[in-house]
Design a protein around this motif. Structure first.
Motif, PDB file in Angstrom:
ATOM      1  N   LEU A 178      -0.037   1.901   2.578  1.00  0.00           N
ATOM      2  CA  LEU A 178       0.777   2.299   2.012  1.00  0.00           C
ATOM      3  C   LEU A 178       2.295   1.577   2.506  1.00  0.00           C
ATOM      4  CD1 LEU A 178       2.150   4.677  -0.231  1.00  0.00           C
ATOM      5  CD2 LEU A 178       1.993   5.788   1.644  1.00  0.00           C
ATOM      6  N   THR A 179       3.243   1.010   1.697  1.00  0.00           N
ATOM      7  CA  THR A 179       4.345   0.993   1.769  1.00  0.00           C
ATOM      8  C   THR A 179       5.669   0.877   1.163  1.00  0.00           C
ATOM      9  OG1 THR A 179       5.378  -1.019   0.317  1.00  0.00           O
ATOM     10  CG2 THR A 179       3.514  -1.615   1.603  1.00  0.00           C
ATOM     11  N   LEU A 180       6.688   1.751   1.932  1.00  0.00           N
ATOM     12  CA  LEU A 180       7.740   2.585   1.555  1.00  0.00           C
ATOM     13  C   LEU A 180       9.435   1.968   1.658  1.00  0.00           C
ATOM     14  CD1 LEU A 180       8.380   5.715   1.643  1.00  0.00           C
ATOM     15  CD2 LEU A 180       8.775   5.717   3.698  1.00  0.00           C
ATOM     16  N   SER A 234      -2.221  -3.646  -1.531  1.00  0.00           N
ATOM     17  CA  SER A 234      -1.727  -2.152  -1.153  1.00  0.00           C
ATOM     18  C   SER A 234      -0.601  -1.855  -2.061  1.00  0.00           C
ATOM     19  CB  SER A 234      -0.356  -3.103   0.062  1.00  0.00           C
ATOM     20  OG  SER A 234       0.551  -3.524  -0.497  1.00  0.00           O
ATOM     21  N   VAL A 263       5.343  10.647   0.196  1.00  0.00           N
ATOM     22  CA  VAL A 263       3.379   9.751   1.640  1.00  0.00           C
ATOM     23  C   VAL A 263       2.970  10.856   1.991  1.00  0.00           C
ATOM     24  CG1 VAL A 263       4.561   8.879   3.690  1.00  0.00           C
ATOM     25  CG2 VAL A 263       6.045   8.345   1.960  1.00  0.00           C
ATOM     26  N   VAL A 307      -0.692   9.195   1.964  1.00  0.00           N
ATOM     27  CA  VAL A 307      -0.806   8.629   3.249  1.00  0.00           C
ATOM     28  C   VAL A 307      -2.290   8.115   3.155  1.00  0.00           C
ATOM     29  CG1 VAL A 307      -0.877   8.382   6.019  1.00  0.00           C
ATOM     30  CG2 VAL A 307       1.025   9.740   4.872  1.00  0.00           C
ATOM     31  N   VAL A 332       0.955   2.976   7.533  1.00  0.00           N
ATOM     32  CA  VAL A 332       1.857   3.257   6.510  1.00  0.00           C
ATOM     33  C   VAL A 332       2.764   2.111   7.089  1.00  0.00           C
ATOM     34  CG1 VAL A 332       3.638   4.601   5.804  1.00  0.00           C
ATOM     35  CG2 VAL A 332       1.848   5.602   5.869  1.00  0.00           C
ATOM     36  N   VAL A 373       8.262  10.542   8.411  1.00  0.00           N
ATOM     37  CA  VAL A 373       7.356   9.278   8.037  1.00  0.00           C
ATOM     38  C   VAL A 373       6.261   8.952   8.928  1.00  0.00           C
ATOM     39  CG1 VAL A 373       6.688   7.247   6.761  1.00  0.00           C
ATOM     40  CG2 VAL A 373       8.712   7.983   6.161  1.00  0.00           C
ATOM     41  N   ALA A 388       2.554  10.527   9.023  1.00  0.00           N
ATOM     42  CA  ALA A 388       1.243   9.330   8.969  1.00  0.00           C
ATOM     43  C   ALA A 388       0.221   9.671  10.104  1.00  0.00           C
ATOM     44  CB  ALA A 388       1.578   7.933   9.647  1.00  0.00           C
ATOM     45  N   CYS A 445       1.683   3.981  11.462  1.00  0.00           N
ATOM     46  CA  CYS A 445       2.705   3.831  10.869  1.00  0.00           C
ATOM     47  C   CYS A 445       3.795   2.413  11.788  1.00  0.00           C
ATOM     48  CB  CYS A 445       3.759   5.125  10.850  1.00  0.00           C
ATOM     49  SG  CYS A 445       5.393   4.617  10.010  1.00  0.00           S
TER      50      CYS A 445
END
Ligand SMILES: Nc1ncnc2c1ncn2[C@@H]1O[C@H](COP(=O)(O)OP(=O)(O)OP(=O)(O)O)[C@@H](O)[C@H]1O
Ligand SMILES: [Mg+2]
Length: 320
Positions: free
Chosen positions: A15-17, A65, A135, A139, A145, A163, A167, A174
């Motif tokens: 997962l990218t934020l 992703s 998130v 997750v 992440v 974050v 995670a 993370c």
């Protein structure tokens, strides 16, 4: 919530934020000077910002992703469509403000590049809390992440630290690419990997880190102090170093034609996390990361790396 972004090979999920995405507009002009109208050539628009760039590179390298990002206003609408067009699965947190735009101009007479980076819309507390909630719900357990890029106004500087905690509480690793106090707070919390540039590491360490030994020592200190399991220190044209509990690996870059260094850091991060998610050892992920960073500098303006270049450079580094 089920994640739709599983790796094709059943590898671990990513997962990218991106809380401060930007529409990256790039163009070229003969010479940048004041007062006159600067007639520019064709323009190109890309959906930029750390996490989304990482997701786009992962896609190009044949992985998958999910990109979680904020979007608002007409620029946000255009941004979402561009991400969609690249078939990157996304989770969008709508915001009231308008997604920012960045502007890159290549000056063709000198080969210089000018990058104008705007601040980004202010996020309300409800908006950044929504990002954290999403998130928390998405997750990927046992996965990764990636929190990358600057924080827009309104977002507290412990945002990436939060974050990282989410995670960890959900069994994910993370990876953080940030600077200043956002980086500092994340390191106090403890992360799986951090990817500082030399400038970011020196700022954090509070010293110039002039010698290569000082640089390696500062990276290793973050590992021994429990701030990160891996520290990937990127050194631009000098390559990179990877510190972990098993010591410090150092890689020089293959020689490549340097066209535009925009996106090198994001490409580095993307290849690293993808190889880790595919179950490869850290040393191999690191080699792929250096290859991807170097492949990114071969492409013009904001264009990301090409898969063929990454694989060729990766093979070169393996046999070096
Ligand atoms: N001039 C260059 N020549 C070859 N490879 C490069 C060059 N600049 C960067 N790279 C590659 O890209 C990687 C990441 O670059 P860099 O250290 O510039 O990251 P960064 O400072 O985070 O970049 P960004 O401006 O994208 O945030 C380097 O480790 C290296 O592999
Ligand atoms: Mg960077």
């Amino acid at each position: 919530m089920a994640m739709e972004g599983a790796q094709p090979s059943g590898a671990r999920q990513i997962l990218t934020l991106t809380v401060n995405p930007a529409l990256d507009i790039s163009t070229a002009t003969a010479k940048v000077e004041s007062s006159h109208k600067l007639r520019c050539g064709a323009s190109r628009v890309d959906p930029g910002g750390g996490g989304v760039n990482v997701a786009r590179v992962i896609q190009r390298l044949g992985g998958r992703s999910v990109a979680l990002f904020t979007a608002g206003g007409p620029t946000g609408e255009a941004y979402r469509r561009l991400v969609e067009a690249e078939r990157v699965p996304s989770l969008v947190v709508p915001i009231r403000g308008s997604t920012r735009q960045n502007f890159t101009v290549d000056e063709t007479s000198s080969g210089r590049q000018y990058r104008f980076v705007l601040e980004g819309p202010e996020l309300s507390e409800a908006e950044w809390v929504s990002c954290l909630d999403l998130v928390a719900h998405t997750v990927p357990r046992g996965g990764y992440v990636v929190a990358s890029g600057s924080l827009p106004p309104g977002v507290p500087d412990d945002f990436y630290a939060r974050v990282a905690r989410l995670a960890r509480e959900n069994g994910a690793r993370c990876l953080v690419d940030a600077s200043g106090s956002a980086l500092g707070r994340a390191l106090s919390e403890g992360v799986f990997l951090v990817k500082p540039s030399l400038r970011e590491l020196a700022e954090h360490a509070g010293g110039a880190l002039e010698s290569e030994q000082d640089q390696m020592d500062a990276a290793a200190a973050l590992v021994s102090g429990g701030s990160a399991e891996y520290v990937a220190l990127t050194l631009g044209a000098r390559g990179a170093a990877l510190a972990s509990s098993s010591g410090v690996l150092r890689l020089r870059v293959p020689s490549v034609p340097v066209v535009s260094t925009v996106g090198a850091g994001d490409s580095f991060m993307a290849a690293f996390v993808l190889r880790m998610a595919q179950g490869r050892p850290a040393g191999e992920a690191f080699r792929a990361a250096v290859a991807a960073g170097s492949a990114a500098v071969m492409t013009p303006a904001t264009e990301l790396c090409h898969r063929a270049d990454v694989e060729r450079l990766e093979a070169e580094l393996r046999s070096a």
